[in-house]
Design an enzyme around this catalytic site. Structure first.
Site, mmCIF file in Angstrom:
data_model
loop_
_atom_site.group_PDB
_atom_site.id
_atom_site.type_symbol
_atom_site.label_atom_id
_atom_site.label_comp_id
_atom_site.label_asym_id
_atom_site.label_seq_id
_atom_site.Cartn_x
_atom_site.Cartn_y
_atom_site.Cartn_z
ATOM 1 N N GLU A 231 -43.585 8.652 -21.281
ATOM 2 C CA GLU A 231 -44.480 7.778 -22.032
ATOM 3 C C GLU A 231 -45.588 7.265 -21.130
ATOM 4 O OE1 GLU A 231 -41.705 4.906 -23.514
ATOM 5 O OE2 GLU A 231 -41.849 3.648 -21.733
ATOM 6 N N HIS B 222 -41.893 -0.817 -24.516
ATOM 7 C CA HIS B 222 -41.228 -1.076 -23.245
ATOM 8 C C HIS B 222 -42.135 -1.811 -22.274
ATOM 9 C CE1 HIS B 222 -38.875 2.765 -24.391
ATOM 10 N NE2 HIS B 222 -38.204 1.697 -24.772
ATOM 11 N N ALA C 151 -44.785 23.198 -16.525
ATOM 12 C CA ALA C 151 -43.955 22.796 -17.659
ATOM 13 C C ALA C 151 -44.565 23.295 -18.958
ATOM 14 C CB ALA C 151 -43.816 21.276 -17.700
ATOM 15 N N SER D 222 -49.155 18.499 -29.211
ATOM 16 C CA SER D 222 -48.876 17.216 -29.856
ATOM 17 C C SER D 222 -47.368 17.028 -29.944
ATOM 18 C CB SER D 222 -49.474 17.174 -31.265
ATOM 19 O OG SER D 222 -48.834 18.126 -32.101
#
Length: 608
Positions: A231, A273, A297, A302
């Site tokens: 995130e 968070h 990776a 999206s």
């Protein structure tokens, strides 16, 4: 950190700060996975010990409860996972204490909001001692078919839907615990399921990082591919970027960093968070996604495309022969809790207790249907409460005042009577209040205060059968039975009991009928012709007048009156009243610091 697997099918944990539901969910997961032993070895509840009953499948088991972390670790040396459900105020101290135990290898900190300085100290100690921290602010982690922490993966239905009862081939790590549940479902739809899943927590400084777990997954042979959900905010993902660039990760990694919408806001945005906030460009979701993609990776365009990316990566591994199909199993059904089944209407179960006098299930307790607030607001007295709880109805005020008068008049009769004497002796022996009270109460019986019921029974029977006082008294004499309620050790014809006089005066003024009391007075007149001390005593007065109260109020049937007298309501009134005095004598002796009582020799007749 690196190394490999941290959980297995034999892993056991110590659970800090007892929470029934998370522990039961762990045990249900154990049963679902076919574990032979429960994954919770012991519970730590500071200051408490004993056992907590929980279910392991159909069987109820007792899990030991320990007062300290040290005691729990000593009692369960094979339990190497510490699950900390302490609040954020005490989570750091208890976690550090657990890390210092030689038997503890993994610590999961559930609390959110642990001070960052405390978290840094925990991280430093764990790294120096080769231990693993998951959290803070985490839901935990899970190894499919083997072990799970607390509420990880949610309900049993969700666990079954996500196929977490058996291992798959995917290692998953995320910051968000809530999103991890969603991803378990996504991964189960397009792959053979996860092997292990970890939510590292959303605080700024997690105890272990995304890359820590990816590198660990890389060393687990059963894990064939990894999925990462990061995130925005912080730079944790860049350590994974470096690991990928350096070739430390040889297995496919599918990654996505959420928070790309932050660019739509003109100012800094704080998401759920503590660590999820938009900062500089380097911490943006777009920058991290691009860096991960550049490092090798698989990064979709999206979040919506993440499922497809996982599916395609998995299918390629299957085509290349690197993943063999998982043998699907049918998990055993988890027995449904009785409370849940009753609530859903699936079963019916008999109750074990019947209660008709009070109900505490609503917002406030109700006495015989009368809410507590009504009792207070309308100025109910003790007599009114007794009428509700004993007689299940609101009696007229003259009745409840009579009850209160009886309580006041019978509350005490000095220190020399048997009940008070026993309580005094017991209190002076150093015993507690309850022991001293009960010691006095146990003397109440046919010879002391317990004759009210018998007086009522015999007076009622004689009056209802139209016996004259002569027939009644002489009939009792032939049976060898003393007339209850008649006679006193101190009082006499010329020294009447003031309590009896007060009760009689009140009844004459307020009761609609005093037929039973008048009969008792006629009996007294006859017995006084035999002896000067055979007066109507307070037991007889209360017994006869209570009969007048019950019959004269018009609120009780003949059957109800007979039942009240037979059950022993009237002696209950004396027990309640005299408890006040016995408690007073107990406090009096303790306040005066009186020594142990020993009866004097000169007051004992020693004889053969």
């Amino acid at each position: 950190m690196a190394t490999g697997q941290i959980f297995s099918k034999t892993t056991q944990a110590l659970f800090y700060n007892y929470k029934q539901l998370p522990i039961q969910r762990m045990l249900d997961f154990d049963f679902l996975c076919g574990r032979e032993t429960p994954s919770v070895a012991g519970i730590i509840n500071p200051g408490s010990d004993g056992f907590q009953k929980l279910f392991f499948g159909q069987e109820e088991i007792a899990i030991p409860v320990h007062p300290t972390i040290e005691a729990a670790c000593n009692a369960h040396p094979t339990a190497d996972v510490f699950i900390n459900f302490a609040s954020f105020r005490s989570a750091a101290a208890s976690s550090m204490s657990a890390l210092k135990q030689p038997t503890i290898r993994v610590v999961a900190i559930i609390a959110e909001g642990v001070p960052e300085s405390d978290t840094k100290q925990l991280i430093s100690y764990a790294r120096a001692n080769n231990k693993v921290i998951i959290g803070p602010a985490t839901v935990g982690g899970i190894q499919a078919g083997a072990f799970k922490i607390g509420d990880t993966a949610g309900t049993i239905d969700n666990i079954i839907q996500c196929k977490l009862y058996r291992p798959g081939s995917v290692g998953f790590v995320s910051k968000s615990g809530g999103m991890s549940n969603e991803m378990y479902n996504t991964i189960a739809r397009v792959t053979d399921g996860i092997y292990e899943g970890i939510a590292i927590g959303g605080d700024v400084f997690p105890g272990s990082t995304l890359s820590d777990h990816i590198l660990r997954f890389n060393n687990i042979p059963q894990v064939k591919m990894m999925v990462v959900l990061g995130e925005l905010g912080g730079k944790d993902e860049y350590s994974l970027v470096e690991a990928l660039k350096q070739g430390k990760v040889q297995k496919p990694v599918v990654a996505w960093v959420s928070g790309t919408c932050a660019r739509l806001f003109k100012s800094e945005v704080q998401f759920g968070h503590a660590g999820a906030k938009s900062g500089g460009e380097l911490e943006s979701a777009q920058a991290k996604n691009q860096a991960l993609k550049d490092a090798g990776a698989v990064v979709p365009t999206s979040y919506e495309a993440l499922e497809t990316a996982i599916k395609e990566t998995f299918e390629k591994l299957v085509e290349d022969g690197k993943i063999s199909p998982v043998t699907e199993i049918t998990p055993p059904p988890i027995p449904e809790d009785l409370k849940t089944a009753i609530k859903s209407g699936k079963v019916r179960a008999p109750t074990h207790i019947i209660s008709t006098i009070s109900d505490d299930r609503g917002e406030e307790p109700c006495y015989a249907g009368v809410p507590m607030s009504t009792i207070i607001e309308q100025g109910y007295g003790v007599g009114d409460v007794i009428s509700l709880l004993w007689f299940k109805r609101s009696l007229p005020r003259y009745c409840t005042q009579f009850i209160e008068m009886c309580i006041m008049l019978c509350a005490d009769h000095g220190p020399c009577v048997s009940g008070a004497h026993n309580s005094i002796v017991t209190a002076r022996a150093g015993k507690d209040l309850v022991s001293s009270l009960v010691s006095g109460l146990l003397t109440i019986g046919p010879r002391f205060g317990g004759a009210i019921d018998d007086a009522a029974r015999y007076f009622k029977d004689a009056y209802d059968r139209n016996l004259t006082p002569y027939e009644f008294v002489e009939g009792m004499k032939k049976k060898g039975i003393r007339v209850p309620g008649i006679g006193h050790r101190i009082k006499s014809r010329d020294n009447r009991d003031k309590r009896v006089q007060l009760l009689q005066k009140y009844a004459h003024t307020h009761f609609p009928s005093v037929k039973y009391m008048e009969y008792a007075v006629q009996v007294e007149t006859y017995t006084l012709s035999k002896a000067n001390n055979l007066v109507l005593n307070v037991d007889g007065a209360i017994g006869s007048l209570f009969l007048d109260l019950l019959s004269g109020s018009g609120m009780f049937s003949k059957q109800e009156i007979d039942e009240i007298v037979e059950i022993g309501y009237l002696n209950g009134l004396f027990v309640l009243a005299r408890s006040i005095g016995l408690i007073g004598h107990t406090f009096d002796q303790k306040r005066l610091k009186q020594p142990l009582y020993r009866h004097p020799w000169e007051d004992v007749l020693y004889t053969k």
